[in-house]
Structure formats: C-alpha cells, structure tokens
Design a protein around this motif. Structure first.
Motif, PDB file in Angstrom:
ATOM      1  N   GLY A 186      -5.053  31.394  84.687  1.00  0.00           N
ATOM      2  CA  GLY A 186      -4.307  30.624  85.666  1.00  0.00           C
ATOM      3  C   GLY A 186      -5.258  30.022  86.683  1.00  0.00           C
ATOM      4  N   ALA A 187      -4.958  28.839  87.138  1.00  0.00           N
ATOM      5  CA  ALA A 187      -5.853  28.152  88.068  1.00  0.00           C
ATOM      6  C   ALA A 187      -5.039  27.510  89.175  1.00  0.00           C
ATOM      7  CB  ALA A 187      -6.684  27.105  87.333  1.00  0.00           C
ATOM      8  N   VAL A 188      -5.488  27.713  90.417  1.00  0.00           N
ATOM      9  CA  VAL A 188      -4.747  27.219  91.569  1.00  0.00           C
ATOM     10  C   VAL A 188      -5.734  26.730  92.617  1.00  0.00           C
ATOM     11  CG1 VAL A 188      -4.646  29.519  92.604  1.00  0.00           C
ATOM     12  CG2 VAL A 188      -2.976  27.810  93.283  1.00  0.00           C
ATOM     13  N   CYS A 189      -5.312  25.732  93.389  1.00  0.00           N
ATOM     14  CA  CYS A 189      -6.118  25.232  94.495  1.00  0.00           C
ATOM     15  C   CYS A 189      -5.286  25.285  95.766  1.00  0.00           C
ATOM     16  CB  CYS A 189      -6.582  23.800  94.232  1.00  0.00           C
ATOM     17  SG  CYS A 189      -7.637  23.143  95.548  1.00  0.00           S
ATOM     18  N   ALA A 190      -5.838  25.889  96.807  1.00  0.00           N
ATOM     19  CA  ALA A 190      -5.172  25.972  98.110  1.00  0.00           C
ATOM     20  C   ALA A 190      -5.705  24.861  99.014  1.00  0.00           C
ATOM     21  CB  ALA A 190      -5.424  27.331  98.745  1.00  0.00           C
ATOM     22  N   TYR A 191      -4.779  24.178  99.696  1.00  0.00           N
ATOM     23  CA  TYR A 191      -5.128  23.092 100.624  1.00  0.00           C
ATOM     24  C   TYR A 191      -4.791  23.499 102.053  1.00  0.00           C
ATOM     25  CZ  TYR A 191      -5.875  19.776  96.811  1.00  0.00           C
ATOM     26  OH  TYR A 191      -6.363  19.118  95.703  1.00  0.00           O
ATOM     27  N   LEU A 192      -5.657  23.106 102.985  1.00  0.00           N
ATOM     28  CA  LEU A 192      -5.418  23.363 104.398  1.00  0.00           C
ATOM     29  C   LEU A 192      -5.896  22.160 105.209  1.00  0.00           C
ATOM     30  CD1 LEU A 192      -4.278  25.977 105.818  1.00  0.00           C
ATOM     31  CD2 LEU A 192      -6.616  26.361 106.624  1.00  0.00           C
ATOM     32  N   GLU A 193      -5.063  21.753 106.183  1.00  0.00           N
ATOM     33  CA  GLU A 193      -5.462  20.625 107.030  1.00  0.00           C
ATOM     34  C   GLU A 193      -6.542  21.066 108.014  1.00  0.00           C
ATOM     35  OE1 GLU A 193      -2.930  17.564 108.481  1.00  0.00           O
ATOM     36  OE2 GLU A 193      -1.199  18.331 107.362  1.00  0.00           O
ATOM     37  N   THR A 194      -7.356  20.115 108.406  1.00  0.00           N
ATOM     38  CA  THR A 194      -8.563  20.395 109.169  1.00  0.00           C
ATOM     39  C   THR A 194      -8.278  20.866 110.588  1.00  0.00           C
ATOM     40  OG1 THR A 194      -9.486  18.563 107.892  1.00  0.00           O
ATOM     41  CG2 THR A 194     -10.855  19.427 109.636  1.00  0.00           C
ATOM     42  N   TRP A 195      -7.075  20.660 111.093  1.00  0.00           N
ATOM     43  CA  TRP A 195      -6.757  21.100 112.457  1.00  0.00           C
ATOM     44  C   TRP A 195      -6.216  22.532 112.504  1.00  0.00           C
ATOM     45  CZ3 TRP A 195      -1.737  22.469 112.452  1.00  0.00           C
ATOM     46  CH2 TRP A 195      -0.864  21.813 111.567  1.00  0.00           C
ATOM     47  N   HIS A 196      -6.028  23.178 111.361  1.00  0.00           N
ATOM     48  CA  HIS A 196      -5.458  24.534 111.324  1.00  0.00           C
ATOM     49  C   HIS A 196      -6.438  25.525 111.954  1.00  0.00           C
ATOM     50  CE1 HIS A 196      -3.584  28.189 109.799  1.00  0.00           C
ATOM     51  NE2 HIS A 196      -2.546  27.470 109.377  1.00  0.00           N
ATOM     52  N   ILE A 197      -5.918  26.435 112.757  1.00  0.00           N
ATOM     53  CA  ILE A 197      -6.754  27.387 113.491  1.00  0.00           C
ATOM     54  C   ILE A 197      -7.566  28.274 112.562  1.00  0.00           C
ATOM     55  CG2 ILE A 197      -4.994  29.207 113.625  1.00  0.00           C
ATOM     56  CD1 ILE A 197      -7.218  28.149 116.571  1.00  0.00           C
ATOM     57  N   ASP A 198      -7.121  28.441 111.323  1.00  0.00           N
ATOM     58  CA  ASP A 198      -7.833  29.289 110.352  1.00  0.00           C
ATOM     59  C   ASP A 198      -8.845  28.514 109.511  1.00  0.00           C
ATOM     60  OD1 ASP A 198      -6.343  31.402 111.239  1.00  0.00           O
ATOM     61  OD2 ASP A 198      -5.003  31.483 109.515  1.00  0.00           O
ATOM     62  N   ILE A 199      -9.110  27.269 109.866  1.00  0.00           N
ATOM     63  CA  ILE A 199      -9.936  26.429 108.992  1.00  0.00           C
ATOM     64  C   ILE A 199     -11.327  27.017 108.779  1.00  0.00           C
ATOM     65  CG2 ILE A 199     -10.741  24.937 110.885  1.00  0.00           C
ATOM     66  CD1 ILE A 199      -9.942  23.866 107.258  1.00  0.00           C
ATOM     67  N   GLU A 200     -11.905  27.660 109.787  1.00  0.00           N
ATOM     68  CA  GLU A 200     -13.263  28.174 109.629  1.00  0.00           C
ATOM     69  C   GLU A 200     -13.293  29.376 108.678  1.00  0.00           C
ATOM     70  OE1 GLU A 200     -15.649  27.136 113.632  1.00  0.00           O
ATOM     71  OE2 GLU A 200     -13.772  28.232 113.981  1.00  0.00           O
ATOM     72  N   GLU A 201     -12.277  30.230 108.751  1.00  0.00           N
ATOM     73  CA  GLU A 201     -12.181  31.306 107.758  1.00  0.00           C
ATOM     74  C   GLU A 201     -11.905  30.743 106.373  1.00  0.00           C
ATOM     75  OE1 GLU A 201     -11.073  35.537 108.140  1.00  0.00           O
ATOM     76  OE2 GLU A 201      -9.577  34.692 109.496  1.00  0.00           O
ATOM     77  N   PHE A 202     -11.117  29.695 106.317  1.00  0.00           N
ATOM     78  CA  PHE A 202     -10.799  29.036 105.046  1.00  0.00           C
ATOM     79  C   PHE A 202     -12.068  28.529 104.368  1.00  0.00           C
ATOM     80  CE2 PHE A 202      -9.343  25.202 102.689  1.00  0.00           C
ATOM     81  CZ  PHE A 202      -8.386  25.774 101.878  1.00  0.00           C
ATOM     82  N   LEU A 203     -13.000  28.013 105.155  1.00  0.00           N
ATOM     83  CA  LEU A 203     -14.255  27.508 104.593  1.00  0.00           C
ATOM     84  C   LEU A 203     -15.071  28.609 103.926  1.00  0.00           C
ATOM     85  CD1 LEU A 203     -15.450  25.108 107.464  1.00  0.00           C
ATOM     86  CD2 LEU A 203     -14.169  24.524 105.396  1.00  0.00           C
ATOM     87  N   ASP A 204     -14.877  29.854 104.385  1.00  0.00           N
ATOM     88  CA  ASP A 204     -15.688  30.969 103.888  1.00  0.00           C
ATOM     89  C   ASP A 204     -15.085  31.679 102.683  1.00  0.00           C
ATOM     90  OD1 ASP A 204     -17.502  30.546 105.910  1.00  0.00           O
ATOM     91  OD2 ASP A 204     -16.654  32.064 107.246  1.00  0.00           O
ATOM     92  N   LEU A 205     -13.942  31.229 102.202  1.00  0.00           N
ATOM     93  CA  LEU A 205     -13.215  31.989 101.179  1.00  0.00           C
ATOM     94  C   LEU A 205     -14.014  32.232  99.912  1.00  0.00           C
ATOM     95  CD1 LEU A 205      -9.604  30.502 101.448  1.00  0.00           C
ATOM     96  CD2 LEU A 205     -10.304  32.860 101.927  1.00  0.00           C
TER      97      LEU A 205
END
Length: 932
Positions: A427-446
């Motif tokens: 199974g393959a999935v891609c998660a999207y997050l907008e750049t203004w989200h407060i969690d964006i920096e943690e998102f970059l480290d996933l």
C-alpha cells in the motif's frame, strides 16, 4: 584478444592473412582494443578507468605497429599469429608480465579450443524428471525448435549461442520446471551484448507460460509452439473464460459475449512484441492464476481487460475488439489497477484516491479506514491532513492540548504497510500539509532516520502544499506565520489573492493577541529547511496549491486540497467526497517515427482511450460510498503519456534542447486537442457529467485559457509561453454547445510498470542510464538502451570494450572518448541534463493539461542555491506540482552483473549499475510503481 584487421589508410596497403585463409587489410586500432582487453582481464574494471593504462595502450600500440611494419610490405602480408606475437613481446618489454602471461594463456586456451572444436562431441544423455516422477529423455529437437522460434526475425541474435549456453546448464535428472527456465536464463545473460536478446528471453518465457496455462486448463501436460498457439488462441480463449468463471475470478458476464467472434480477434503474433522485463512483470503480477498456476496468456489478458471495459457498451463485442487492439498494440495502456481487475468479480479499476481528513477523532480514523479499503484493491492514496489541529492546540472535549497531526500520520503509515494490495504491491500513501500549519517543521522531519521513531513515517510519502503567498514571502525575505487550523479555519479553503488577504488578517489578529497558538519564522529559513529535507530524504515534495486551484475546471463547486500519491492528480475533495481518478497513458514512442507524429493514429488512439477511461467510471467497483459519489458526479479521467524519451530518440532530438521543449509543447497540444474533443463527443452521445454547469468548461474556458486566471493572481510572477497552433475556437464552441463527459481529462502519471510492459521509457522522464540492472519485485533485469546500440553498431563501435566502458561509467557515454559528440548529446542521461530543460518542457505541457504531471527533477552536485533556483523556476513557469528530487549522492548505488557472477562467463567482466526498486517510492527508485 584476437586481433582482426580492417583498412587503416596510414598503414598503407599491408595485408593480413587470417587463420581461415582470408586476407584483410591491416588496422592498428584492433591492436589497441586487444591491449585494452588484456589489461581489463587482469586488472579488472579499474583498468578501464585508469589514466595510466589509457596512456599505456596508445604507446604499446605504436610499438607493435612499428615492429610489424619492419617485416611487412605490399608484397609481404602479415599472419595473424605474427601480430599476436608482437603484442606479447611488447607487453613483456614493457614489464607488464602478469598481463603478458594472461595473454599467453589466453592464446593457448583458444588454440586448444580450436582443436577441440574440430572434434565432434557426443551429446550427454540427459533425463528430465516430471512432477509425477516419470523420467524421460530430453527432447533436444523440441528444445532447438523453441530456441530457434524465439530467435526468428531478430537479426542480431544467435540461436546456436542460446542453445549452447542452455545445454551448459542442463544435467541428468533435471526437473521439467528447471528445463523450462534454463533457456530463459541462458538468453537473459546475453542481453547486455545486444538488447534483442530481451525479446528472445521473453519468447522463451512464453513457451513456459503456454505449457503452464494449457496444462492447467486441460488437466494434463500440454505444450504448444508459438505457431501452434497462434492457430489455437481462439479455442483456448473459450476454455479460459469458462475456467475463470468457474473459479470465481472472472465476471460471469464475460461468458455471455460472442466468444467465437472475440477469440477470432486475438492476434497471437502480438506475443512477440514483449521484452523480457515486460513479460516477466505480467507473469508475476498481472496474469490470472489459481494456486500459483497461471492460466491466462498475454492476449487473453488484454482481451479480458478490453471486455471488462466494454460491458456496458451497446455493441460490446465490437468495442471489446477495438479496445483490445489498442492495448495489444502497446499504443495505449490502462493503469495497473485496471489491468489487475478489469473483467474480474471485483473490478476496482481506479488508480488514485484523494481524501480530506477532518479535525475530529471519528473523521481521522474513518479516513485511515478508508485508506485501508482503497489500498486493498490497488489504489494509490493522497491524504489532505491540513484540517487536523496542530500541537499545542486546545481540545475542548478534554480541556487538554493536542499532540498534533504527526501521531496520526504514524498510524496512517503503518496501515499502508499492513494493507498490501493483495500481495501485488505494498500500500502506498502520500500525506499533504499546507505550509502555514503549526506542525510543518515536524512534518518535514517525518522521513529522517534519526529522532523519536514514534514521530517518524519511514514508509509514507509526504508533500508540501505550498500557497503562492509563501513563495512571495521567500522572494521578499519576509516573515511567515504558522497557525493551527482550528484557529484559522478559512485558510484551508481559500486560494490565490483571497487566501493572501485573509492570511494577513489572521497575522494581524495574532499580533493583537486574538490567536492563541502561532509561531513566526523567516520564510526563507523555512524554505531552506524544506529544500534541505527534500535533498536529504526525498521528502516532502514541493507542490503548489494556487495553480492547482486557479486553473481547476471545477473551482465552482469545491477546492483542490492536495494532489495524489504521485502528484499528477488535482481534484476537489471534501468530507463527503473522496476524489477518484482513472488513468491510462498513450505510448508516444509508438506514435512517433523519424518523420514525426503519426497524426491520424494519434487522434484515433486518443479517442478510443478516452472512451475506455470513461467506461471505467461506470463498471468500477467502489469500496467506499464517498468515492462512488464523487466519481459519478464529476467523472474525471487522467489521460497521460509515456515513451517521451523514445519519441525524442526517433526524432534525433536531445532532451536538453529547445527542439525538445517545442516538441513537448506541440505533442501535448495535439493530445489535449483530441482528448477534449473526445470527451465532448461522449457528452453528446451520453450526456455531460452532472456537475458540468458553472465549470470553466461551461464558460468556454479551456486549459490553455485558464492560464490567464493564474496570471491575474500572480501578476509579474508568472512567465509562461502561451503559443498555440491548432483550431481551438472550434473546440471551445463545441464544448459550450454539447458539454463535457468528464470534469477533468488529462494527467501525466509516472507509468513505471506499464512502461515496462510496453518496453518504452516511462512517462516524460529523461533516459536514466544507457546500461544498468533494474531490480524490482520481479527480479533483476539488464536494461540496455536499444536505440543507442543501433547507432553504435551503425558506426562500428558496439563491442565488448564499449560494454565494459558503459558498465564502468554507470551507463554514461560522456567519459568514453571514442563515442561521437552527437551521440553523447542525444543519449545524455538524467544527471547529465540540466533540470531547467525538464522544467521548461513540463511548463509547455502544463499549458494544455487540466490536471498536473509527475515531474521528477535531477541534480548533480547539489547545493542550496541550485535547489532554490530550480524550484522557484518551476513556480515562475506556472507548474502545479513536482515529484521526486533525485541527486547523484543519493542514487549512486551498488553494482552487479549477470556476467562474472555465475561462474560461466568472463569472471573479470566489469559490473553493471544496479537500481533497486523498493516496494514503495524512495529517492533511490527511478521507477516508482505505486501509481501505474
């Protein structure tokens, strides 16, 4: 190391007597080749790259030539043995004793081999052990027939060579299964010497497949040659359908077709068009089987898919035959889920699903459940996670604080691994997050390999959903404010100038203390970190929110909140609608020749392909109601292309050239013209899609026209060519008059697997390498650029030394001095091409596409400035999305070879670059298979 001779003008008219008694002209370049091979044999692949050896070879060649010329003249021909004696002496005088000894041994071994070759060798007695324990003598006549049949019509292969290599691997007591595989394995070891052996390997695999399928249907051992199968395909097909229905695998409706008419249309000769990688991929993952026994042959496979797509047609036999001819010709290919499931009892045929996850526990886990159900039947997933509140946000129900979106992404990651598409693909999935989200920096480290593993998603793809306002702040070196979505709920659904205005209002509210959770950063610092993570981990990808929305035909009824798994789909999502797209790709490599595009064939292909994709929507098996609702309301399809690099080779156009950019523009314009026209024709026949009114289509605004909507929001921050050559006014008028059958029509997907099946370059990709070993779920496959081999043969440059050089230099022609400059330019590999050329070509295509394209970017010797310029260039050119960033430091991989590791061939052969294909996408993978 035998030195052959051809005309060398500077050596005069000296003749050479060969061992056969033939006389030919003296040519010292053959001495250079022999010396190079001698050093290569002793010192290994490093010899090829050694500057010392490259200096020694010309010097030694001159010594040998001068010595020979002293003993030769117009009336005094040389013997081949004299030449080899002088080579040996030159090596000894130069102190290269190991090389000289190896050369002497080589001559002695070949002298003995010539003597032995003159003696007739008795064939050893070999018994073949069958599954029931019977032992029968090897049928050498049939083995020879199968091999010669496999080599028929191919001018660069030798049936005798394949037979000889096959017999070397046989032994007394060999099982019937091993015997079936032996000639396949023998032929595949020869692929690196000539790509035509890939066809031989495929045809030999076909013999194994025929025996397996016919024996299963008959209930007893059966075999058939290619000629016999071509004549027997029609009768086989009826038995195949009956057995598939009995097994509960085929839709019983298929048995109600006129199977005699259908069977008569099967073209057995089309089986010969497969290359080994393509057929092995079909064998392993696509063909129907029962308890591991394949009973579906390739032409039955294509017809099964065609019949599955024609179920609702009025004249379904005729339409099935039309669809079959398109598939079996490789002019067009449906995406993998359609190929997997069409005509079966669970026809989940759609490729891509896009979802929005709401900000509450029930929605979050409903979204994860939907991921599992959609992935079960081979769907690729794109999840919009932006609405989920960020870390530190207040939770009213518990009066606590949120842990943010990352813990839920971890669960989604593990779900994708657990549900593996029926064992065919993970199974393959891609998660999207907008750049203004407060969690964006943690998102970059996933995707990092360090840190708290509970906040990492090693298998999930991730992508940034970037608004234009952020890029403007980066360019202006301004601040950027991060928010939690529960405090700024409007931002998720706003785009363009409306987003920018409301975003500034929220910033002002934060300054006044009206917003509790926010953080201010430098936009340029965040951008730098986004690019750093992209380079280091391959994620998150960079995709642009505003172009996707401002140019969307469906902006009247919703918002595009994300793209999909492979960044080519841009469809609206909402809590009650899961966007679905149905994909297929035109094979541009089959529709373009030296004279250019076959316009009539292209138009015919596009018309039929659009009809097939539209049919998917009606016969589809929907695993969740939100997908059914969305797909039937908007009826989107995604017609793409593959074989772009093959088309450029046929036209003799280098990828890094203005001509390639222009060809990308004109070819996509033609595809767009016919695709939109075909959807309008279907609207006249079947009716427009239900949400048509109010769309850009209904206003006569085509994709080429929607550029102006983006320009109005961007101002000077859009630099995009608007040129057009076809009669678009007529199309606008017709669309407004009769409507559109499909809300969206075009999207260019990666096509990795279906391009393998068709034997062409994937999607719009540049050439990865000219020679490498591709490793995927089906095994290891030597891949050689057949177009290059044809050109090198025409210029007398395709030999063992060239193969060794290609291996040593990772499939690149650049460092190989004897390759002409025009071939180096034409066959430049991905990392030798400036990615700005890829962006320019993609921008020209994007003019004509109502969705997006999977655009990989390549960079050698990456640095921050180059990455910044590359992605800002993509934004300025109006691209909607980008896909993987591939850098040489992350893709320089292990080498292996078929030769030299099996104990049967040259043990000092140079190695072939190996490219591993993981089960899901990664930066090392040039051919992501998740979408197609």
């Amino acid at each position: 190391m035998s030195v052959q001779s051809e005309t060398r003008p500077t050596a005069g008219t000296i003749s050479v007597i060969r061992r056969t008694g033939e006389v030919s002209a003296f040519d010292s370049t053959k001495i250079s080749v022999a010396l190079s091979k001698a050093f290569l044999a002793v010192e290994g692949a490093d010899a090829t790259g050694s500057s010392r050896v490259r200096e020694l070879v010309p010097e030694l060649t001159t010594q040998v030539e001068l010595a020979l010329l002293r003993h030769a003249g117009p009336d005094r021909p040389l013997h081949i043995e004299q030449i080899q004696d002088q080579v040996e002496l030159a090596l000894m005088r130069g102190g290269h004793h190991k090389v000289a000894r190896a050369y002497v041994l080589y001559r002695e071994q070949h002298a003995l081999a010539r003597v032995e070759a003159e003696k007739p060798a008795p064939e050893p007695a070999i018994g073949v052990t069958h599954q029931d324990g019977r032992v029968e003598p090897l049928d050498t006549d049939r083995l020879a027939l199968v091999v010669r049949e496999a080599c028929a019509g191919l001018d660069a292969v030798s049936a005798d060579t394949v037979l000889t290599e096959t017999k070397r691997n046989l032994y007394d007591g060999i099982t019937a299964g091993e015997l079936a595989v032996a000639p396949v394995m023998a032929a595949r070891t020869l692929v690196e010497t000539d790509p035509q052996y890939s066809f031989v390997s495929a045809r030999l695999l076909l013999d194994k497949l025929r025996a397996e399928a016919l024996s299963f249907l008959a209930g007893e051992p059966r075999i058939a040659s290619h000629r016999q199968m071509t004549e027997g395909y029609a009768s086989y097909f009826g038995d195949f359908v009956a057995r598939g229905v009995d097994l509960g695998q085929l839709d019983p409706e298929l048995a109600k077709f006129d199977l005699e008419k259908i069977g008569a249309a099967l073209a057995g000769s089309a089986d010969l068009e497969f290359q080994f990688l393509g057929l092995q991929t079909l064998y392993d993952r696509y063909l129907l089987h029962s308890d591991g026994h394949r009973y579906e042959l390739p032409q039955a496979f294509f017809m099964r898919v065609a019949m599955g797509l024609a179920l609702r047609e009025d004249h379904r036999e005729d339409r099935a035959i039309e669809f079959y001819r398109l598939l079996s010709s490789f002019d067009f290919m449906c995406s993998t889920p359609t190929l997997f499931n069409a005509g079966t009892t669970r026809p989940q045929l759609s490729s891509c699903f896009l979802t929005t996850v709401e900000d509450d526990l029930s929605s979050i886990f409903h979204g994860i459940s939907n991921n599992a159900l959609l992935s079960k039947y081979a769907g690729g997933l794109g999840n919009d996670w932006t609405p989920v509140r960020g870390i530190g946000a207040h939770i009213r129900g518990t009066n606590g604080e949120s842990q943010g979106v990352v813990p839920f992404l971890k669960i989604a990651n593990d779900t994708a691994v657990a549900v593996n598409q029926g064992g065919k693909r993970k199974g393959a999935v891609c998660a999207y997050l907008e750049t203004w989200h407060i969690d964006i920096e943690e998102f970059l480290d996933l995707r990092k390999n360090t840190g708290d593993d509970r906040r990492r998603t090693h298998d999930m793809n991730t992508a940034n959903w970037v608004p234009d306002e952020f890029i403007r702040r980066v360019r202006a070196d301004a601040d950027w404010t991060l928010f939690t979505p529960n405090e700024v709920p409007e931002l998720h659904d706003l785009v363009g100038l409306a987003f920018a205005e409301r975003y500034r209002q929220y910033e002002a509210a934060a300054d006044r203390g009206e917003i509790r959770v926010f953080r201010r950063v430098k936009a340029k610092d965040l951008w730098r970190r986004m690019l750093t993570m992209l380079f280091e981990t391959g994620h998150p990808w960079i995709t642009f929110k505003d172009p996707c929305n401002l140019r969307s035909p469906q902006q009247h009824i919703g918002v595009v909140h994300s793209s999909n798994l492979c960044t080519e789909i841009t469809l609206n999502t909402s809590p009650d609608e899961v966007a679905v797209c149905n994909l297929g790709s035109i094979n541009l490599g089959r529709l373009v020749g030296p004279e250019g595009v076959d316009h009539e064939r292209l138009a015919r292909t596009v018309r039929t392909a659009v009809r097939m994709l539209d049919n998917v929507i009606d016969v589809n098996f929907y695993t969740i109601p939100e997908a059914r609702k969305s797909n039937q309301r908007h009826r989107p399809i995604g017609l793409g292309l593959m074989g772009f690099s093959d088309a450029l080779f046929a036209l003799r156009i280098p990828m890094s050239s203005p001509e390639a950019v222009e060809f990308a523009d004109r070819s996509m314009e033609e595809i767009s013209y016919h695709a939109i026209s075909a959807s309008a024709d279907l609207a006249q026949e079947r009716g427009s899609y239900p949400s048509y009114e109010g769309s850009l289509w209904s206003q006569g605004i085509l994709p080429i026209d929607s550029i102006e909507l983006l320009a109005a929001a961007r101002g000077d921050d859009l630099d995009l060519d608007r040129a057009q050559t076809l009669q678009w006014d007529a199309v606008r008028s017709r669309v407004r008059k009769v409507g559109m059958r499909n809300s969206n029509v075009m999207a260019i997907a990666p096509t990795a697997t279906i391009a393998n099946i068709c034997g062409v370059g994937q999607s719009i990709e540049p050439l990865y390498r000219n020679l490498y070993v591709k490793s995927n779920m089906s095994g290891d496959f030597t891949v050689v650029n057949a177009a290059l081999v044809r050109d090198l043969k025409a210029r007398g440059l395709w030999d063992e030394l060239m193969i060794s050089d290609l291996k040593y230099f990772d499939g690149s022609l650049g460092p190989i001095a004897r390759v002409p400059a025009d071939l180096k330019t034409l066959y430049a590999t991905a990392f030798e091409i400036d990615s700005r050329w890829l962006i320019e070509a993609a921008a020209r295509r994007q003019k004509w596409i109502d969705q997006a394209q999977s655009l990989n970017l390549y960079i050698a010797q990456a640095n921050g400035r180059k990455l910044d310029e590359m992605y800002q260039h993509a934004w300025i050119r109006g691209l909607k999305t980008t896909y993987y960033l591939r850098a040489t430091s992350a893709t320089h991989v292990e080498k292996s070879t078929l030769r030299g590791t099996d104990g049967k061939l040259n043990a000092v052969a140079a190695t072939v670059p190996t490219v591993q294909e993981p089960l899901a996408c990664s930066i090392e993978d040039p051919d992501c298979e998740a979408c197609q």
